[in-house]
Design an enzyme around this catalytic site. Sequence first.
Site, PDB file in Angstrom:
ATOM      1  CG  HIS A   1       2.439   6.716  -1.602  1.00  0.00           C
ATOM      2  ND1 HIS A   1       1.624   7.655  -2.190  1.00  0.00           N
ATOM      3  CD2 HIS A   1       1.873   6.426  -0.399  1.00  0.00           C
ATOM      4  CE1 HIS A   1       0.608   7.929  -1.389  1.00  0.00           C
ATOM      5  NE2 HIS A   1       0.727   7.196  -0.303  1.00  0.00           N
TER       6      HIS A   1
ATOM      7  CB  SER B   1       2.103  11.401   7.408  1.00  0.00           C
ATOM      8  OG  SER B   1       1.084  10.810   8.169  1.00  0.00           O
TER       9      SER B   1
ATOM     10  NE  ARG C   1      -1.268   2.450   2.921  1.00  0.00           N
ATOM     11  CZ  ARG C   1      -0.713   3.534   3.455  1.00  0.00           C
ATOM     12  NH1 ARG C   1      -0.529   4.628   2.726  1.00  0.00           N
ATOM     13  NH2 ARG C   1      -0.290   3.528   4.707  1.00  0.00           N
TER      14      ARG C   1
END
Length: 335
Positions: free
Chosen positions: A17, A168, A13
């Site tokens: 990116h 993040s 997942r």
Amino acid sequence: MPKQILITDPTLRDGNHAVGHKLGAEAFIAYCKAAEAANVPIIEVGHGNGLGGSSMLVGESRLSDPEIFRISREHLINTRLAIHVIPGFCTIKKDLSKAVELGVDVFRIAAHCTEADVTQRHIGYVRESGKEAWGILMMTHMASPEVLLEEARKMESYGAQAIVIMDSAGAQMVDDVKARISALVGGLSIPVGFHGHNNLGMAVINSVTAVNEGATILDGTIRGFGAGAGNTQLEVLVGILHKLGYDTGIDLFKILDAATMAEKELGFIAPSISPISIVSGLAGVFSGFAKPVARAAAEFGVDPRDVFFRLGERKAVAGQESLIIEVAKELAAKQ
């Protein structure tokens, strides 16, 4: 008895990116098999931005969500299947219900660190469907430990069975992690976890710090594949946790084999801490903005470092990719 640490692996997942969300069926099959062989307890799959994230704005996925879930489910027997869910990218009726139908086990319902309210309906739906729901708070460097605890308590009241905080932007230092994890562990009655990014080279030590402060869930990706400078490197994390006496249930040699396979056979390029990743971490901006910032900076003839710091000043978060263009235009107009 060694303390148990539950590892969630978002290689398929967050790692999406790193390749522009273009992981194909062969990558999902090969890595699911390798992770299963290594006894990885939970694999998270999907578009980098999670369920329903595929779009022209943030990047179109090579495979649809249902295709990803079917392929992954078919090749996972003991390993549980997880997905990342950001309300706003997906709908309950269309997307979430389909994921339940296709056998997803763990739903990680995510929100910006001060917006837990938006997760109530999604967490409730998952629990009513008999599935496991976790609350995920993103960009947690942007909120104090006290605010994070308040938001996490909302998620717990909605039915979340665990809370994971995400660094993040890879912006947090050890003391930041200590303060946040200890506040949550002391103020919640459900397990607490940590998801690190490596923009400033702190992902592994921050993850170990989280465990030392009482976290029992950690995220890590093979070779660190993920947005920007990548995530906490899974095989390193497992080795260090075992060395420190923690039990992950993961076979060290087989996860090392998975790391070798991933880079050689899946075409992944292991992330590194690039100059722009450092700027992203210092500015406190979402790691996944690295590529769109580079494109916008080139298009408007501005320095991408200036774009990142301006985005940090404006407290940009994931999903605000259009703001990158706006900032680049503003900087170009001032030149």
